[in-house]
Design a protein around this motif. Structure first.
Motif, mmCIF file in Angstrom:
data_model
loop_
_atom_site.group_PDB
_atom_site.id
_atom_site.type_symbol
_atom_site.label_atom_id
_atom_site.label_comp_id
_atom_site.label_asym_id
_atom_site.label_seq_id
_atom_site.Cartn_x
_atom_site.Cartn_y
_atom_site.Cartn_z
ATOM 1 N N ALA A 216 0.851 -1.193 0.000
ATOM 2 C CA ALA A 216 0.000 0.000 0.000
ATOM 3 C C ALA A 216 0.884 1.240 0.000
ATOM 4 C CB ALA A 216 -0.918 -0.004 1.222
ATOM 5 N N ASN A 217 0.579 2.182 -0.883
ATOM 6 C CA ASN A 217 1.436 3.358 -1.060
ATOM 7 C C ASN A 217 0.574 4.601 -1.232
ATOM 8 O OD1 ASN A 217 3.570 5.080 -1.555
ATOM 9 N ND2 ASN A 217 3.935 4.354 -3.627
ATOM 10 N N HIS A 218 -0.172 4.955 -0.199
ATOM 11 C CA HIS A 218 -1.121 6.064 -0.285
ATOM 12 C C HIS A 218 -0.450 7.402 -0.551
ATOM 13 C CE1 HIS A 218 -4.195 3.348 0.929
ATOM 14 N NE2 HIS A 218 -3.749 3.193 2.159
ATOM 15 N N VAL A 219 0.699 7.613 0.028
ATOM 16 C CA VAL A 219 1.349 8.917 -0.074
ATOM 17 C C VAL A 219 1.723 9.237 -1.518
ATOM 18 C CG1 VAL A 219 3.431 10.210 0.557
ATOM 19 C CG2 VAL A 219 2.192 8.902 2.293
ATOM 20 N N GLU A 220 2.167 8.250 -2.264
ATOM 21 C CA GLU A 220 2.635 8.488 -3.624
ATOM 22 C C GLU A 220 1.520 8.402 -4.651
ATOM 23 O OE1 GLU A 220 6.690 7.380 -6.102
ATOM 24 O OE2 GLU A 220 5.982 6.057 -4.515
ATOM 25 N N THR A 221 0.595 7.467 -4.485
ATOM 26 C CA THR A 221 -0.441 7.285 -5.506
ATOM 27 C C THR A 221 -1.594 8.262 -5.332
ATOM 28 O OG1 THR A 221 -1.483 5.574 -4.153
ATOM 29 C CG2 THR A 221 0.070 4.858 -5.827
ATOM 30 N N ARG A 222 -1.861 8.674 -4.102
ATOM 31 C CA ARG A 222 -2.922 9.656 -3.859
ATOM 32 C C ARG A 222 -2.373 10.760 -2.972
ATOM 33 N NH1 ARG A 222 -8.569 6.262 -3.137
ATOM 34 N NH2 ARG A 222 -8.555 5.364 -5.206
#
Length: 789
Positions: A216-222
């Protein structure tokens, strides 16, 4: 002070081309029109849909800023756009911008076109539509899956939400699609597990003591202010939660708040979960009460009555059915995680409560993706970390509220539907495709091959699909699909295959609503009204106007428009939505404000009602419970016709994926390879903006161990190859990727030179074979070799 060419010519003509004195120049500048500010939104498919302010002068966009109203505090947070949204001006004024309708003059795929008038384009497209309907029937029409834009109501929008869907529906219908390239595997997997994809709001992370993120990579994708990247950081700042990221790559979400990064071999998550279960079973760390009350199939005692003996997940873990105990040592050889760390991790997860378990969408985008997704959800069940504040279901973080607006009415009379990833199959063997072999829905077997395609705001026709050389072969054969119409704001690799290209208006060039496509998290719900900052560039038109003209020629103009303009429809749809949501201001107020924010809401805790009262709040599964053993999958196991090497299993076993770490093909191609989402693009959107490419270069990451063995250094040009193709790009040697694996940002635009993709599009190497259950795109399962050029 910078002077643009238009201003220079205006001043020169005003003074007869004479040189201006400083006093004359100052006087002339004072006559310049004042700056006008309009609200708009970034509607690419990252999910957040951040608001932007468009600053114009004399009808030209001078610059773009973002939300700066109110205080920059959590409860009154500014929804700031990221670099992508703030670069919208470069998309409008781009050398690649489509300004006139184009008609193909060369062979399909050559990219040779001539400009034509709108009248000619509409006349010829309408004529070809009539011919297709008369010859093949409406099942031959198809609107492709697309992600170039998302979340608007009438304008720059895609697929089944587009006015084109209404147009085709009123004309007799079209072939539907289901699934998405983003979530096919996890959506189907969770449907068989939970009866849906329930997930807690990211804000509930503030109550967790431990959080495990699988890919999970919330910071980069959103990363925009309207998304969950901000909420992710804020929640962690308010808690003492320990964060562990399990990922082949050290992603940007690991920076700042991550306590530990555990590298894992791609596609092996289900093996790790099985070993964690083994430790928990042996050390009596399971939440047996939760498993016995809310789930079926973990143990033999909770299996369905008609399930075979020793078919439970626990029996699988203990090796009862196959003679292989899923020990940490067994999993270590597969996952490349040390066995002692697996043991420690199992104890830590089981003994720390509440524990937040979440997976991103990369985990499921493998050829065994459905099993990976179900396994991670099983981990959340094993510790009873569901339905409580600070816990989660193992699904990707969910939303707390939807302030949806009605879309333009559309009722397709045709119910036949294909998995979107199999659209190329439907072109050359459509009438052979069935429900049991290809996941077709709404019918037992398709009635027609796809003969006419509308590709709207998308680059999935080729670039975001798989095995691009094979797609080229299919689309280049004009005897298969006979007409392709592409609607977009810019030239793309996909519209090289069009017969007609129609220039669309951007959301800065028309009035429309934009809503976050993933719903709203607790932090700050909002709705954007695009106030039309400028007139469309060149001869570009909004999609609604295109459909009006085609409807005239097809004899359905009145049925299509109902006498409404685009603004009329926006007003009607909004006022109908107001009846369901009294919080919405009136239409004129919404239109005047441009951006309306709502108060933060209570964060959703997934399955809270089910856990409190499973009898009166059952899940939408056949049993009403969480189905670790799925009877539906057991039936499919017996009836579905699968491709060679594929299987369907009713429990989430580790399945050795095609082109995975255990595939014999690894002897020839020893490196696992996949594409990741990064801050420079949303899928393939924004690739055409050189300013973003300069700050976010396309690189091929390779671990120092693998690089040294191949004589590769950072900055070297390398080729990545397998049996499906070759891509070429610049290497970046970094320990941020696990040994034995290499990656590159997905969404680069393919560009072939002498058979080599020098655009570095990862999908040139990805298999076109769909996954077993969802028939989705397992595009992260790639084996390659890398060599310095």
């Amino acid at each position: 002070m910078q002077q643009n060419r238009r201003d220079f010519l205006k001043w020169s003509s005003l003074f007869g081309g004479l040189a201006l004195t400083p006093m004359q120049l100052s006087s002339n500048l004072l006559k310049t029109s004042p700056m006008v500010i309009k609200w708009a939104g970034c509607n690419v498919n990252c999910g957040t849909k951040c608001p932007i302010k468009v600053h114009t002068q004399d009808g030209i966009i001078k610059y773009v800023s973002t939300d700066n109203e109110g205080k920059d505090e959590f409860d009154a947070r500014q929804a700031r756009a990221c670099v992508r949204g703030r670069s919208s001006r470069y998309k409008v004024y781009n050398a690649n911008r489509l300004k006139r309708p184009l008609k193909r003059v060369g062979k399909r795929g050559e990219g040779k076109f001539m400009p034509i008038s709108w009248e000619q384009a509409f006349d010829e497209i309408a004529l070809k539509m009539k011919e297709t309907k008369d010859k093949y029937g409406n099942e031959a029409f198809f609107i492709t899956y697309a992600t170039g834009s998302y979340g608007s109501l009438l304008g720059n929008c895609y697929g089944s939400l587009s006015p084109f869907a209404r147009l085709l529906s009123l004309y007799g219908g079209y072939l539907n699609y289901h699934n998405s390239y983003s979530t096919a595997q996890i959506t189907n997997a969770m449907n068989y597990f939970y009866g849906g994809s329930p997930a807690s709001d990211i804000a509930t992370l503030r109550s967790a003591k431990l959080a495990i993120f699988f890919g999970a990579n919330h910071v980069e994708t959103r990363m925009g202010g309207g998304g969950i990247g901000y909420a992710y950081h804020k929640a962690l700042e308010e808690s003492n939660c320990k964060i562990i990221h399990i990922d082949p790559r050290y992603n940007d979400s690991c920076i700042g708040h991550c306590d530990e990064w555990i590298p894992i071999a791609p596609g092996t998550d289900a093996a790790l979960i099985a070993a964690l279960a083994y430790v928990m079973i042996k050390e009596n760390l399971l939440d047996r009460k939760f498993l016995d009350t809310y789930t079926i199939g973990f143990s033999e005692s909770t299996l369905p009555s008609d399930a075979p003996k020793n078919s439970s997940y626990e029996s699988y873990v203990l090796g009862v059915c196959d003679g292989i105990e899923k020990t940490p040592e067994w999993a270590s050889k597969i996952t490349k995680i040390p066995s002692r760390r697996i043991i420690q991790l199992a104890r830590e997860i089981a003994l720390t409560k509440p524990c937040f378990i979440e997976q991103g969408w990369g985990v499921q985008r493998h050829s065994n993706g459905e099993q990976n997704a179900r396994a991670i959800a099983t981990l959340a069940c094993m510790i009873g970390s569901i339905g409580i504040e600070g816990g989660n279901t193992g699904c990707r973080t969910g939303t707390s509220i939807y302030y949806d607006l009605m879309t333009i009415p559309c009722k397709n009379p045709i119910k036949d539907s294909i998995p979107c990833f199999l659209y190329t199959d439907a072109i050359y063997r459509g009438k052979e495709m069935t429900d049991l072999s290809d996941g077709v829905r709404g019918t037992k077997q398709l009635k027609q091959n796809i003969k006419f395609i509308f590709n709207i705001s998308g680059n999935c026709l080729t670039n975001q699909h798989s095995t691009i050389k094979e797609v080229n072969r299919i689309l280049s054969d004009e005897s298969l699909c006979e007409c392709i119409v592409d609607i977009n704001v810019t030239r793309t690799p996909s519209n090289n295959y069009a017969d007609y290209i129609l220039p669309d208006a951007t959301t800065l060039e028309q009035e429309d609503f934009i809503l976050p496509s993933a719903g709203y998290y607790s932090n700050r719900p909002y709705i954007i009204y695009c106030q039309k900052a400028i007139e469309p560039v060149g001869e570009a038109k909004p999609i609604y106007e295109m459909c009006i003209e085609l409807a005239k020629r097809l004899g359905i103009e009145q049925e299509f428009s109902e006498g409404k303009t685009q603004k009329d429809w926006l007003k009607y749809l909004y006022e109908e939505s107001m009846k369901k949501n009294p919080l919405l201001p009136n239409f004129e107020e919404m239109r005047e404000k441009g951006l309306v924010k709502f108060n933060p809401v209570k964060p959703v805790v997934a399955l809270e009602d089910f856990i409190k009262d499973p009898i009166n709040h059952p899940l939408k599964t056949p049993s009403g419970k969480i189905e670790i053993y799925s009877n539906e999958l057991a039936k499919m196991q017996k009836t579905w016709k699968l491709r060679e090497g594929q299987q369907i299993v009713p429990i989430p076993v580790f399945e050795s994926q095609r082109e995975g770490i255990l595939d014999p093909l690894k002897e020839k191609y020893p490196l696992q390879f996949y594409g990741y989402h990064y801050k420079g693009r949303t899928h393939s959107s924004f690739w055409e903006i050189p300013q973003i490419r300069e700050t976010n270069p396309q690189e091929i990451w390779i671990n120092p161990i693998d690089a040294q063995a191949r004589g590769i250094k950072t900055g070297d040009i390398v080729q990545v190859r397998n049996d499906l193709g070759i891509i070429q790009g610049m290497a970046k040697v970094t320990p941020k990727i696990i040994p034995g694996c290499a990656v590159t940002p997905q969404g680069a635009w393919a560009k072939y030179e002498n058979g080599i993709d020098v655009g570095t599009c990862v999908n040139s190497l990805a298999s076109i074979v769909p996954t077993a259950i969802s028939k989705g795109n397992g595009q992260h399962s790639i084996l390659v070799e890398i060599a310095k050029v």
